[in-house]
Write an enzyme that holds these catalytic residues in place. Sequence first.
Site, PDB file in Angstrom:
ATOM      1  N   TRP A 173      -2.532   0.113  10.285  1.00  0.00           N
ATOM      2  CA  TRP A 173      -2.723  -1.476  10.132  1.00  0.00           C
ATOM      3  C   TRP A 173      -1.619  -2.219  10.794  1.00  0.00           C
ATOM      4  O   TRP A 173      -1.671  -3.529  10.740  1.00  0.00           O
ATOM      5  CB  TRP A 173      -2.734  -1.353   8.740  1.00  0.00           C
ATOM      6  CG  TRP A 173      -1.801  -0.903   7.841  1.00  0.00           C
ATOM      7  CD1 TRP A 173      -1.876   0.393   7.337  1.00  0.00           C
ATOM      8  CD2 TRP A 173      -0.461  -1.296   7.885  1.00  0.00           C
ATOM      9  NE1 TRP A 173      -0.539   0.514   6.873  1.00  0.00           N
ATOM     10  CE2 TRP A 173       0.338  -0.525   7.034  1.00  0.00           C
ATOM     11  CE3 TRP A 173       0.370  -2.572   8.106  1.00  0.00           C
ATOM     12  CZ2 TRP A 173       1.792  -0.519   6.658  1.00  0.00           C
ATOM     13  CZ3 TRP A 173       1.729  -2.633   7.772  1.00  0.00           C
ATOM     14  CH2 TRP A 173       2.386  -1.628   6.999  1.00  0.00           C
ATOM     15  N   ASN A 174      -0.436  -1.576  11.154  1.00  0.00           N
ATOM     16  CA  ASN A 174       0.713  -2.389  11.395  1.00  0.00           C
ATOM     17  C   ASN A 174       0.600  -3.083  12.857  1.00  0.00           C
ATOM     18  O   ASN A 174       1.349  -4.123  13.014  1.00  0.00           O
ATOM     19  CB  ASN A 174       2.120  -1.713  11.494  1.00  0.00           C
ATOM     20  CG  ASN A 174       2.142  -0.505  12.349  1.00  0.00           C
ATOM     21  OD1 ASN A 174       1.276   0.106  12.967  1.00  0.00           O
ATOM     22  ND2 ASN A 174       3.516   0.033  12.476  1.00  0.00           N
ATOM     23  N   LYS A 213     -11.368   5.077  14.632  1.00  0.00           N
ATOM     24  CA  LYS A 213     -11.503   4.801  13.321  1.00  0.00           C
ATOM     25  C   LYS A 213     -10.280   3.718  13.143  1.00  0.00           C
ATOM     26  O   LYS A 213      -9.056   4.387  13.089  1.00  0.00           O
ATOM     27  CB  LYS A 213     -11.440   6.002  12.321  1.00  0.00           C
ATOM     28  CG  LYS A 213     -11.509   5.886  10.856  1.00  0.00           C
ATOM     29  CD  LYS A 213     -10.898   6.404   9.869  1.00  0.00           C
ATOM     30  CE  LYS A 213      -9.568   5.832   9.301  1.00  0.00           C
ATOM     31  NZ  LYS A 213      -9.647   4.433   8.455  1.00  0.00           N
ATOM     32  N   PRO A 214     -10.429   2.537  12.893  1.00  0.00           N
ATOM     33  CA  PRO A 214      -9.211   1.646  12.738  1.00  0.00           C
ATOM     34  C   PRO A 214      -8.949   1.675  11.118  1.00  0.00           C
ATOM     35  O   PRO A 214      -9.669   2.322  10.199  1.00  0.00           O
ATOM     36  CB  PRO A 214      -9.968   0.228  12.836  1.00  0.00           C
ATOM     37  CG  PRO A 214     -11.188   0.420  12.574  1.00  0.00           C
ATOM     38  CD  PRO A 214     -11.657   1.722  12.877  1.00  0.00           C
ATOM     39  N   ALA A 215      -7.756   1.422  10.996  1.00  0.00           N
ATOM     40  CA  ALA A 215      -7.088   1.351   9.443  1.00  0.00           C
ATOM     41  C   ALA A 215      -8.119   0.445   8.721  1.00  0.00           C
ATOM     42  O   ALA A 215      -8.499  -0.611   8.885  1.00  0.00           O
ATOM     43  CB  ALA A 215      -5.717   0.900   9.569  1.00  0.00           C
ATOM     44  N   SER A 216      -8.308   0.876   7.221  1.00  0.00           N
ATOM     45  CA  SER A 216      -9.303   0.126   6.510  1.00  0.00           C
ATOM     46  C   SER A 216      -8.654  -1.280   6.232  1.00  0.00           C
ATOM     47  O   SER A 216      -9.515  -2.078   5.915  1.00  0.00           O
ATOM     48  CB  SER A 216      -9.313   0.883   5.230  1.00  0.00           C
ATOM     49  OG  SER A 216     -10.066   2.111   5.501  1.00  0.00           O
ATOM     50  N   SER A 266       1.187   7.745   9.715  1.00  0.00           N
ATOM     51  CA  SER A 266       2.553   8.548   9.087  1.00  0.00           C
ATOM     52  C   SER A 266       2.427   9.957   9.542  1.00  0.00           C
ATOM     53  O   SER A 266       1.505  10.793   9.887  1.00  0.00           O
ATOM     54  CB  SER A 266       2.378   8.579   7.438  1.00  0.00           C
ATOM     55  OG  SER A 266       1.166   9.129   7.172  1.00  0.00           O
ATOM     56  N   GLU A 322       1.569  10.031  17.315  1.00  0.00           N
ATOM     57  CA  GLU A 322       2.433   9.070  17.403  1.00  0.00           C
ATOM     58  C   GLU A 322       2.895   8.653  15.846  1.00  0.00           C
ATOM     59  O   GLU A 322       2.128   7.747  15.160  1.00  0.00           O
ATOM     60  CB  GLU A 322       2.127   7.706  18.090  1.00  0.00           C
ATOM     61  CG  GLU A 322       3.264   6.875  18.679  1.00  0.00           C
ATOM     62  CD  GLU A 322       3.805   5.855  17.739  1.00  0.00           C
ATOM     63  OE1 GLU A 322       4.929   6.348  17.057  1.00  0.00           O
ATOM     64  OE2 GLU A 322       3.353   4.712  17.813  1.00  0.00           O
ATOM     65  N   LEU A 323       3.996   9.302  15.367  1.00  0.00           N
ATOM     66  CA  LEU A 323       4.072   9.421  13.901  1.00  0.00           C
ATOM     67  C   LEU A 323       5.505   8.681  13.529  1.00  0.00           C
ATOM     68  O   LEU A 323       5.624   7.741  14.155  1.00  0.00           O
ATOM     69  CB  LEU A 323       4.368  10.868  13.519  1.00  0.00           C
ATOM     70  CG  LEU A 323       3.096  11.776  13.987  1.00  0.00           C
ATOM     71  CD1 LEU A 323       3.296  13.139  13.643  1.00  0.00           C
ATOM     72  CD2 LEU A 323       1.768  11.213  13.486  1.00  0.00           C
ATOM     73  N   CYS A 365       7.109   1.338  13.638  1.00  0.00           N
ATOM     74  CA  CYS A 365       7.719   2.639  13.443  1.00  0.00           C
ATOM     75  C   CYS A 365       8.868   2.983  14.381  1.00  0.00           C
ATOM     76  O   CYS A 365       9.659   4.008  14.392  1.00  0.00           O
ATOM     77  CB  CYS A 365       6.475   3.655  14.041  1.00  0.00           C
ATOM     78  SG  CYS A 365       5.764   3.295  15.699  1.00  0.00           S
ATOM     79  N   GLU A 417      11.726   6.586   6.173  1.00  0.00           N
ATOM     80  CA  GLU A 417      11.420   5.205   6.884  1.00  0.00           C
ATOM     81  C   GLU A 417      11.249   4.172   5.764  1.00  0.00           C
ATOM     82  O   GLU A 417      10.356   4.504   5.017  1.00  0.00           O
ATOM     83  CB  GLU A 417      10.450   5.538   7.796  1.00  0.00           C
ATOM     84  CG  GLU A 417       9.898   4.660   8.648  1.00  0.00           C
ATOM     85  CD  GLU A 417       8.619   4.976   9.667  1.00  0.00           C
ATOM     86  OE1 GLU A 417       7.844   5.870   9.038  1.00  0.00           O
ATOM     87  OE2 GLU A 417       8.624   4.633  10.524  1.00  0.00           O
ATOM     88  N   GLU A 423       2.248   7.338  25.326  1.00  0.00           N
ATOM     89  CA  GLU A 423       1.361   6.263  25.493  1.00  0.00           C
ATOM     90  C   GLU A 423       1.681   5.025  26.305  1.00  0.00           C
ATOM     91  O   GLU A 423       3.014   4.854  26.368  1.00  0.00           O
ATOM     92  CB  GLU A 423       0.807   5.644  24.220  1.00  0.00           C
ATOM     93  CG  GLU A 423       0.374   6.770  23.231  1.00  0.00           C
ATOM     94  CD  GLU A 423      -0.552   6.260  21.901  1.00  0.00           C
ATOM     95  OE1 GLU A 423       0.216   5.399  21.239  1.00  0.00           O
ATOM     96  OE2 GLU A 423      -1.743   6.674  21.898  1.00  0.00           O
TER      97      GLU A 423
HETATM   98  P1  ADP Z   1       0.266   4.260   7.066  1.00  0.00           P
HETATM   99  O1  ADP Z   1       1.352   4.549   6.504  1.00  0.00           O
HETATM  100  O2  ADP Z   1       0.404   3.489   8.625  1.00  0.00           O
HETATM  101  O3  ADP Z   1      -1.012   3.565   6.459  1.00  0.00           O
HETATM  102  P2  ADP Z   1      -1.262   6.495   7.444  1.00  0.00           P
HETATM  103  O4  ADP Z   1      -1.097   7.814   8.150  1.00  0.00           O
HETATM  104  O5  ADP Z   1      -1.767   6.756   6.022  1.00  0.00           O
HETATM  105  O6  ADP Z   1      -0.055   5.535   7.699  1.00  0.00           O
HETATM  106  O7  ADP Z   1      -2.779   5.729   7.971  1.00  0.00           O
HETATM  107  C1  ADP Z   1      -3.011   5.707   9.617  1.00  0.00           C
HETATM  108  C2  ADP Z   1      -4.551   5.967   9.776  1.00  0.00           C
HETATM  109  O8  ADP Z   1      -4.677   7.116   9.516  1.00  0.00           O
HETATM  110  C3  ADP Z   1      -5.079   5.051   9.107  1.00  0.00           C
HETATM  111  O9  ADP Z   1      -6.414   4.711   9.934  1.00  0.00           O
HETATM  112  C4  ADP Z   1      -5.734   5.639   7.831  1.00  0.00           C
HETATM  113  O10 ADP Z   1      -6.951   5.422   7.204  1.00  0.00           O
HETATM  114  C5  ADP Z   1      -5.775   7.063   8.343  1.00  0.00           C
HETATM  115  N1  ADP Z   1      -5.728   8.078   7.354  1.00  0.00           N
HETATM  116  C6  ADP Z   1      -5.033   8.162   6.179  1.00  0.00           C
HETATM  117  N2  ADP Z   1      -5.217   9.351   5.608  1.00  0.00           N
HETATM  118  C7  ADP Z   1      -5.986  10.146   6.373  1.00  0.00           C
HETATM  119  C8  ADP Z   1      -6.666  11.487   6.388  1.00  0.00           C
HETATM  120  N3  ADP Z   1      -6.281  12.341   5.301  1.00  0.00           N
HETATM  121  N4  ADP Z   1      -7.244  11.814   7.644  1.00  0.00           N
HETATM  122  C9  ADP Z   1      -7.312  11.278   8.463  1.00  0.00           C
HETATM  123  N5  ADP Z   1      -7.008  10.066   8.635  1.00  0.00           N
HETATM  124  C10 ADP Z   1      -6.128   9.308   7.532  1.00  0.00           C
END
Ligand code: ADP
Length: 484
Positions: free
Chosen positions: A157-158, A181-184, A235, A256-257, A290, A387, A464
């Site tokens: 989402w950032n 799949k974008p962040a919710s 993450s 990219e973590l 990040c 972090e 990337e």
């Molecule tokens: P952030 O701390 O940036 O929210 P996340 O790693 O939790 O980092 O989320 C980044 C992306 O990974 C989002 O699109 C989130 O929906 C997705 N995500 C979170 N948990 C899982 C999971 N268990 N499996 C797959 N994707 C996930």
Amino acid sequence: MLDLADATLLQTSCRIGSRRIMASDALGIPVRNPATGACIASVPRLGAAATRDAVVAAEVALPDWRARSAKQRSVLLHRWYELVIATQEDLARILTAEQGKPLAEARGEIAYAASFIEWFAEEGKRLDGQVLQHPQPDQRILVLRQPVGVTAAITPWNFPAAMITRKVAPALAAGCTMVLKPASQTPLTALALAELASRAGIPDGVLNVVTGSAAEIGDELANNPVVRKLSFTGSTAVGRTLMAKCAGTIKKLSLELGGNAPFIVFDDADLDAAVAGLMQAKFRNAGQTCVCANRIYVQDAVYERFAEELARAMQALQLGNGMDAGITQGPLIDEAAVRKVEEHIADALAQGAQLRVGGQRHALGGTFFQPTLLTGVNAGMLIAREETFGPVAPLFRFQDETEVIRQANASEFGLAAYFYSRDFARIFRVAEALESGMVGVNTGLISNEVGPFGGIKQSGLGREGSRFGIDEYVELKYLCLGGL
Ligand code: ADP
């Protein structure tokens, strides 16, 4: 409501091939504006079955897309780039509404996101192979660079726009199709970008977007044997889980973590420049990147002066709704983010750090948090190891170069590092010794489409952007030609 020149950019339907899936009210995911808490729209809460359908759609679209010439794909990507630039203002408004960053930063992100589309539209045309000399005189070796096939991306989402185009553009340019799949928290920017891709003439099924359960969609993408490659930004914890799940199908991975970037100010630095660089590296996106400076090491002789100048610069930050003029820091993404910031500050203070600026939730309420400056921070504190992902600047004091390099490298992460110095020999010594994928020397901004972005250690795999970024979506094939 969101004021857009083109209201049809506010898309709320997922895209699976030619199908558009709306959120039925009861089952949708509400997308909230973090500055106000207001619900902007709802997107579908899809799961494994819809993800399987999206993978099938990407598989069906692959033969035609792969068979086109690089130039033909490039023409469509260029058109997509032009549409993103033409709608920059609307896209920025959607981005700020769902993510919270100041509108000026959102405009910058859209330009940055578009730059990846333009860049890879060009790079796709240069996926050249090679002819190698065989050890036998009557044979030749040809090396082809072919698209990986059906790929998947999971994005955070950032940077709701740039993290998407940085994956989608090289994949499509190389001839791959994708399920995204974008962040919710930030699906609306993703859906608007996909709508523009479609308007540019990129065929249905080449880019599919599913929103919904991260675990269900992530599991399906990781386990589905048709998906040959997964690219994830997020993450380290989730990256680790996805990597383990992808082992089942030996999938290619780009990760990219998380990072824990050191930012070192040597006593020969231009201090004004170092303060300005830190303001960018620390407070951009309210500290939620990040590559944000997370551990700020300042050499003893300039420590106090640096702290004072930094405090002054921080006090000039304007907090508020990112949509309003003059705002330079928006809210944090959610309550959990605020709690983590509070936890890091409380732990540092309990262990003897001094609070110089901020330290509290902001009077604006919600998830607004004061820019915070801590001095007297040491390696035993939580903030040194994790972090923070928020607007907290912790200052560590150091005496000499060897010691600070050791401290900077004492982390399982290795994404970005920064340092300020005017000593020519030191610049090379320190840049080469820092254990990170990227080093900013006398600059706090390192992200652009030309440089290879990525980390070492537990900050990830792969690069990337740049001319190297397309390699993540390409396989080498070797042809051995005999009897010549
Ligand atoms: P952030 O701390 O940036 O929210 P996340 O790693 O939790 O980092 O989320 C980044 C992306 O990974 C989002 O699109 C989130 O929906 C997705 N995500 C979170 N948990 C899982 C999971 N268990 N499996 C797959 N994707 C996930």
